[in-house]
Design a protein around this motif. Structure first.
Motif, short mmCIF file in Angstrom:
data_model
loop_
_atom_site.label_atom_id
_atom_site.label_comp_id
_atom_site.label_asym_id
_atom_site.label_seq_id
_atom_site.Cartn_x
_atom_site.Cartn_y
_atom_site.Cartn_z
N HIS A 182 0.91 -1.23 0.03
CA HIS A 182 0.06 0.04 0.07
C HIS A 182 0.92 1.26 0.03
N SER A 183 2.04 1.27 0.67
CA SER A 183 2.96 2.52 0.85
C SER A 183 3.43 2.68 -0.20
N LYS A 184 3.90 1.55 -1.11
CA LYS A 184 4.47 1.65 -2.54
C LYS A 184 3.74 2.25 -3.30
N ARG A 185 2.33 1.95 -3.57
CA ARG A 185 1.34 2.39 -4.39
C ARG A 185 0.98 3.74 -4.13
N VAL A 186 0.87 4.22 -2.88
CA VAL A 186 0.53 5.66 -2.64
C VAL A 186 1.54 6.62 -3.06
N PHE A 187 2.97 5.98 -3.01
CA PHE A 187 4.12 6.48 -3.39
C PHE A 187 3.85 6.82 -4.60
N ARG A 188 3.57 5.82 -5.38
CA ARG A 188 3.46 6.16 -7.09
C ARG A 188 2.68 7.25 -7.32
N TYR A 189 1.36 7.09 -6.61
CA TYR A 189 0.14 7.85 -6.79
C TYR A 189 0.86 9.26 -6.50
N ALA A 190 1.50 9.50 -5.58
CA ALA A 190 2.02 10.75 -5.15
C ALA A 190 2.80 11.29 -6.05
N MET A 191 3.99 10.76 -6.75
CA MET A 191 4.93 10.82 -7.71
C MET A 191 4.17 11.56 -9.12
N ASP A 192 3.04 11.13 -9.39
CA ASP A 192 2.31 11.42 -10.61
C ASP A 192 1.41 12.69 -10.26
N ILE A 193 0.80 12.69 -9.07
CA ILE A 193 0.19 13.90 -8.64
C ILE A 193 1.06 15.15 -8.63
N SER A 194 2.33 14.89 -8.16
CA SER A 194 3.35 15.97 -7.75
C SER A 194 3.59 16.76 -9.15
N GLU A 195 3.62 15.83 -10.16
CA GLU A 195 3.79 16.52 -11.51
C GLU A 195 2.39 17.17 -11.96
N ASN B 130 10.19 21.83 -6.15
CA ASN B 130 11.10 20.65 -5.69
C ASN B 130 10.77 20.06 -4.07
N LEU B 131 10.98 21.06 -3.44
CA LEU B 131 10.87 21.05 -2.10
C LEU B 131 9.59 20.19 -1.50
N SER B 132 8.59 20.73 -2.10
CA SER B 132 7.22 20.07 -1.70
C SER B 132 6.96 19.03 -2.36
N LYS B 133 7.60 18.64 -3.72
CA LYS B 133 7.62 17.51 -4.58
C LYS B 133 8.04 16.20 -3.45
N ARG B 134 9.40 16.73 -2.88
CA ARG B 134 10.08 15.41 -1.80
C ARG B 134 9.36 15.30 -0.71
N GLN B 135 8.85 16.45 0.01
CA GLN B 135 8.12 15.98 1.08
C GLN B 135 6.86 15.26 0.95
N PHE B 136 6.14 15.67 -0.15
CA PHE B 136 4.85 15.03 -0.31
C PHE B 136 4.87 13.51 -0.76
N THR B 137 5.84 13.28 -1.84
CA THR B 137 6.34 11.71 -2.13
C THR B 137 6.73 10.98 -1.08
N LEU B 138 7.58 11.56 -0.38
CA LEU B 138 8.52 10.75 0.80
C LEU B 138 7.42 10.57 1.93
N GLY B 139 6.75 11.65 2.13
CA GLY B 139 5.46 11.62 3.09
C GLY B 139 4.58 10.52 2.77
N ALA B 140 4.35 10.33 1.52
CA ALA B 140 3.10 9.21 1.08
C ALA B 140 3.94 7.79 1.31
N LEU B 141 5.26 7.91 1.10
CA LEU B 141 5.92 6.43 1.25
C LEU B 141 5.93 6.08 2.72
N ILE B 142 6.04 7.11 3.59
CA ILE B 142 6.17 6.79 4.90
C ILE B 142 4.95 6.99 5.75
#
Length: 605
Positions: A435-448, A454-466
């Protein structure tokens, strides 16, 4: 704008106060006896004396005088017209005493406010059956009600001034004023009854006795406030450097963040750390090291003396600068000038430093409205300081300002580090790992899709992963339970957001991910957990993470709920938009899902 509002409010108050004064005193002035004028003059002198002996009340230092006891006693014995004439004469004397130090409009406003209070108190006194003359216990209600309306009007008129001019919260302002002044006001009101008795039965002697007592009380309050300020100063200051200490910094930071949130003004926080201080300490000893700390403290005091910057010793060789009115750019420039000044300062033994001079590294963080806790802003500044140290020291870094290559390298390493921690789920709960990996991939797409920096992208995607890392603390039996969770088990599951936040805070690299972990179960309508934040109180990207997390939970097999198709999940998202989810972000995410499904269908054909 503030000045314009203050003038408008004062103008309205002046019109009301002067109108009441003229209405009440016009028939009295021409018919007042010489004895009456004598009493008016004596009472005016007493009011001036007590105004001169104004004292301050801890903890805020609000000024208060006992002159109100004079006006109230005049109402009870002589009536409102005489009390207003006493006010007029005392105001004229004070105008000359304070000429050049207090603006004329403030004198007029003060006169008008007192006129309103005196007139209203006299009206209430008469309405409840009060009679002018000696103090009558049978009319106690009239005295109490007159004093109460006098006090309440004073509170409201001053409170509205702060509300209209400074946009302070009215309830909070009134509450603080009431808390600070209630005992002193009660003292004033009781003294007005004492003066009523003394004046009626002892005349001018009674007035003299009353003045002696009141001056002694005022002087005692002055001494008390002076002692309080001295103790407060010692409690708030670092003994070695004379700067504010850590405790004061924490309180000041919370207050300045509250002001910035209420007014929309900018605020920045800078953290400074002396470079290679341990090397200097080890070489010259702790006494010399303390001297270096004091040297930098004196430089900071000198350079910030003409500003409203609050400088504190954070601990050891670290200092903080709380900078109201400075955005991150201007704050960085100010700290950069400080750094250069220190570089050029002569200090014994500075040649042993790698830079060949005194130097510090600094991190700057600007306050943002979605930063709810002071610890978040401190963490941002601390991370910027950590980055400045990592880049070679003797530099100032603003939180979020990294080169593109450095961000990519750091991001890749952070993903690997977090995935290593998530591997612990492999034996405990494989579904949470997936689930964490899938949410991370969704977050990567949504950040684009959101075109995040770049800072918000890092926080958002890593936050989704963890975001679900706290579930490692939940017992295996509850995580893997096939049946519906009991209320007690569900309460334990809800704790995973707090446990996860605490786990993130143990690592400086991941402190800024804590909000994504802690707030991804907050709801748009305020019915989520752990805080019940509502609407924009929840950071925007945390609101988006809530949508992604819920969508993935609905569309994958879970032991305690049926699996939905993408179409069914989209229907559910729309049904919960405005309650559980942010409506705007919900539609954005649905558009992304539908476009992705359409691309998949086209590719399959």
């Amino acid at each position: 704008m503030h000045r314009r509002r203050s003038y408008l409010y004062s103008f309205i108050i002046c019109l009301a106060g002067l109108g009441l004064f003229i209405f009440q005193t016009e028939p009295q002035i021409l018919h007042l006896s010489s004895s009456g004028w004598g009493w008016v003059t004596a009472m005016s002198g007493a009011a001036v004396l007590l105004t001169v002996f104004t004292f301050q009340l801890p903890p805020q230092g609000n000024g208060l005088s006992l002159d109100s006891s004079i006006y109230l006693a005049c109402i009870f014995i002589f009536g409102a017209p005489s009390a207003l004439l006493v006010l007029l004469l005392s105001s004229i004397v004070l105008l000359f005493i304070e000429w050049g130090t207090t603006p004329l409009w403030k004198h007029l406003s003060n006169f008008a406010v007192y006129s309103i209070m005196i007139t209203s108190a006299a009206f209430i006194f008469s309405w409840f059956g009060g009679r002018q003359g000696p103090l009558l216990s049978s009319h106690l209600a009239a005295y109490l009600c007159a004093m109460a309306i006098y006090f309440i009007l004073n509170l409201l008129l001053v409170g509205f001034f702060y509300y209209i001019v400074f946009r302070e919260n009215l309830y909070t302002t009134l509450k603080e004023m009431l808390t600070d002044a209630v005992l002193a006001y009660l003292c004033t009101l009781v003294l007005s009854l004492v003066l009523t008795v003394l004046l009626f039965y002892n005349g001018i002697t009674g007035l003299a006795l009353f003045l002696g007592l009141s001056v002694l009380i005022s002087y005692s309050f002055k001494r008390l406030f002076s002692m309080y300020r001295d103790i407060e100063e010692r409690a708030n200051r670092d003994q070695r450097t004379g700067l504010f200490n850590h405790s004061y910094f924490e309180a000041a930071l919370e207050e300045e963040m509250r002001k910035s949130q209420a007014s929309g003004s900018v605020l920045s926080l800078a953290m400074i750390d002396i470079d290679d201080f341990k090397k200097y300490n080890d070489h010259f000893g702790h006494l010399k090291g303390d001297g270096l700390i004091v040297f930098l403290a004196e430089l900071l005091k000198r350079e910030t003396g003409a500003t409203n910057i609050i400088v504190s010793r954070y601990g050891g060789e670290e200092f903080t600068l709380l900078m109201p009115g400075y955005d991150a750019v201007t704050a960085r420039q100010f700290i950069e000038n400080l750094r250069k000044t220190l570089n050029n300062s002569i200090f014994e033994g500075s040649e042993i430093f790698p830079q060949g001079c005194l130097a510090f590294s600094a991190g700057v963080a600007g306050y943002q409205p979605d930063v709810h806790f002071k610890s978040e802003l401190v963490d941002h500044a601390d991370q910027a300081l950590y980055y400045a140290k990592k880049q070679g020291k003797n530099m100032v870094h603003v939180y979020g300002n990294q080169s593109l290559l450095e961000r990519d390298i750091d991001f890749s390493q952070d993903v690997r580090d977090i995935e290593q921690q998530l591997n612990l789920f492999m034996y405990k709960d494989l579904e949470t790992f997936k689930h964490s990996k899938r949410v991370f991939r969704y977050a990567m797409d949504i950040s684009e899709l959101l075109a995040l920096d770049n800072l918000s992208k890092r926080q958002f995607t890593l936050g989704a992963l963890i975001h679900d890392i706290g579930k490692l603390e939940i017992p295996w039996g509850i995580l893997n339970k096939k049946d519906k969770l009991s209320p007690e088990e569900w309460e334990m599951v809800k704790w995973h957001v707090t446990w996860g936040k605490e786990m993130a805070l143990t690592n400086d690299k991941y402190k800024d991910l804590a909000p994504y972990i802690e707030l991804h179960h907050e709801r748009y309508d305020g019915k989520g957990y752990p805080y019940g934040f509502k609407g924009e109180e929840i950071p925007r990207l945390c609101r988006m993470l809530t949508i992604i997390d819920s969508f993935d939970a609905m569309t994958t097999e879970r032991p305690y709920q049926p699996t939905k198709s993408f179409a069914e999940a989209i229907v559910e998202l729309r049904a919960c938009a405005g309650s559980q989810f942010d409506p705007e972000l919900t539609e954005l995410f649905i558009g992304y899902i539908e476009a992705r499904e359409l691309r998949s269908s086209d590719a399959a054909m």
